[in-house]
Design a protein around this motif. Structure first.
Motif, PDB file in Angstrom:
ATOM      1  N   TYR A 177      13.876   1.770  -1.643  1.00  0.00           N
ATOM      2  CA  TYR A 177      14.181   0.688  -3.517  1.00  0.00           C
ATOM      3  C   TYR A 177      15.393   0.688  -3.626  1.00  0.00           C
ATOM      4  N   PRO A 178      16.638  -0.427  -3.654  1.00  0.00           N
ATOM      5  CA  PRO A 178      17.153  -0.403  -4.778  1.00  0.00           C
ATOM      6  C   PRO A 178      16.904   0.150  -5.471  1.00  0.00           C
ATOM      7  N   GLU A 179      18.083   1.145  -6.568  1.00  0.00           N
ATOM      8  CA  GLU A 179      17.757   1.378  -7.416  1.00  0.00           C
ATOM      9  C   GLU A 179      18.029   0.257  -8.515  1.00  0.00           C
ATOM     10  N   LYS A 180      19.051   0.093  -8.705  1.00  0.00           N
ATOM     11  CA  LYS A 180      19.744  -1.946  -9.204  1.00  0.00           C
ATOM     12  C   LYS A 180      18.359  -2.636  -9.374  1.00  0.00           C
ATOM     13  N   GLY A 183       9.996   5.715 -10.102  1.00  0.00           N
ATOM     14  CA  GLY A 183      10.997   4.879  -9.733  1.00  0.00           C
ATOM     15  C   GLY A 183      11.794   5.631  -8.860  1.00  0.00           C
ATOM     16  N   ALA A 184      11.729   7.544  -8.915  1.00  0.00           N
ATOM     17  CA  ALA A 184      12.213   7.688  -8.003  1.00  0.00           C
ATOM     18  C   ALA A 184      12.065   7.834  -6.629  1.00  0.00           C
ATOM     19  N   ARG A 213       0.753  -1.540   0.105  1.00  0.00           N
ATOM     20  CA  ARG A 213       0.295  -0.271  -0.335  1.00  0.00           C
ATOM     21  C   ARG A 213       0.966   1.178  -0.074  1.00  0.00           C
ATOM     22  N   SER A 214       2.624   0.989   0.175  1.00  0.00           N
ATOM     23  CA  SER A 214       3.546   2.035   0.239  1.00  0.00           C
ATOM     24  C   SER A 214       4.125   1.752  -0.322  1.00  0.00           C
ATOM     25  N   TYR A 215       5.515   2.224  -0.672  1.00  0.00           N
ATOM     26  CA  TYR A 215       6.934   2.311  -1.708  1.00  0.00           C
ATOM     27  C   TYR A 215       7.745   1.748  -0.602  1.00  0.00           C
ATOM     28  N   GLU A 216       7.215   2.101   1.116  1.00  0.00           N
ATOM     29  CA  GLU A 216       7.978   1.888   2.285  1.00  0.00           C
ATOM     30  C   GLU A 216       6.950   0.219   2.958  1.00  0.00           C
TER      31      GLU A 216
END
Length: 279
Positions: A165-168, A157-158, A136-139
């Motif tokens: 969250y790991p960008e790779k 994405g940002a 329900r969230s990026y967290e």
């Protein structure tokens, strides 16, 4: 739809390839003399796309037709590209305006001029039916080590990276249809997009759903984004004239009448300004 968009992008790109000389003078007067404005779109429903009948439509193109018509520019010519190429394409003269419902962000404001936004928006995930991971969230995505995808050039994405969250590990896909397919096939657990994009793309899908809309938190602040038209930084006259018409349409209700045809609600109308969103 995808074939139509791809074909349009090829023809549009070839048509603009020879335009290496930077236009000079008043952009509004130049476009009025030409009678046509080239619109950069990204094939994203419902913002700007080519429908199943091959017609050029979406909230931003339809709004562009109304505004530029009022400014004495009756012709609109779509030039399709992927979302991440919209700002480079604008600045390299491939089109005159970005007409794709683009989020107005501080980083983008350093590259282009924005109109005041025509809408405000929260985010959402496309997930499997029942939302088995409870995202329900990026967290939540970070805590559950979920596999996350988003679109090329999307702000989401940002926001995911800002949440830890790991960008790779972020999977970048062409568009929301590719995102839906990736979730349905189990390649990823969620596809992050605007709330409107998510609820539109899952229509007709028996295996996915859109989560409830939520605000990303960046640097401790809750984000409410707004989308608008992008102009070259030299084209202040064109942006200002466009803004004046947008505000008239907001006041008369015509803006919402256009936007509501593409699934926008009154809660997604806004009084935010580009100046506020660029900070």
């Amino acid at each position: 739809m995808l074939l139509g968009t791809a074909a349009l992008g090829v023809s549009g790109g070839l048509g603009a390839a020879g335009c290496a000389r930077v236009p000079t003078g008043n952009a509004l007067e130049r476009l009025k003399a030409q009678g046509t404005v080239r619109l950069g779109i990204a094939g994203e429903v419902p913002y700007g796309y080519v429908d199943e009948q091959g017609a050029f439509t979406g909230e931003a193109p339809e709004l562009a037709k109304a505004v530029f018509g009022r400014l004495g520019i009756p012709g609109v010519q779509p030039v399709a590209t992927d979302f991440g190429s919209l700002i480079p394409g604008l600045n390299s003269q491939q089109f005159d305006v970005v007409s794709a419902g683009m989020y107005i962000t501080k980083e983008r404001c350093r590259q282009v001029l924005f109109s005041d936004p025509e809408y405000q928006m929260l985010d959402s995930f496309v997930v499997r039916k029942g939302n088995p991971l409870g995202l329900r969230s990026y967290e939540d995505v970070v805590r559950r080590r979920a596999r996350l995808a988003t679109g090329a050039g999307y702000a989401q994405g940002a926001y995911a990276v800002a949440a830890g969250y790991p960008e790779k590990s972020l999977v970048i896909l062409q568009d929301q249809v590719a995102g839906l397919n990736a979730v349905e096939s189990g390649r990823v657990d969620a596809f992050a997009a605007t709330a409107l994009t998510a609820r539109q793309v899952v229509r007709g899908s028996g295996r996915t759903q859109a989560t409830e809309a939520f605000a990303a938190v960046v640097d401790g602040r809750r984000r409410v984004d707004g989308g608008g038209f992008a102009f070259r930084r030299t084209d202040t006259d064109l942006r200002d004239a466009f803004n004046a018409e947008i505000h008239r349409m907001k006041k008369s209700g015509e803006l919402f009448r256009i936007m509501s045809r593409f699934g926008f609600t009154r809660d997604e109308m806004t009084t935010l300004t580009a100046e506020e969103l660029c900070r």
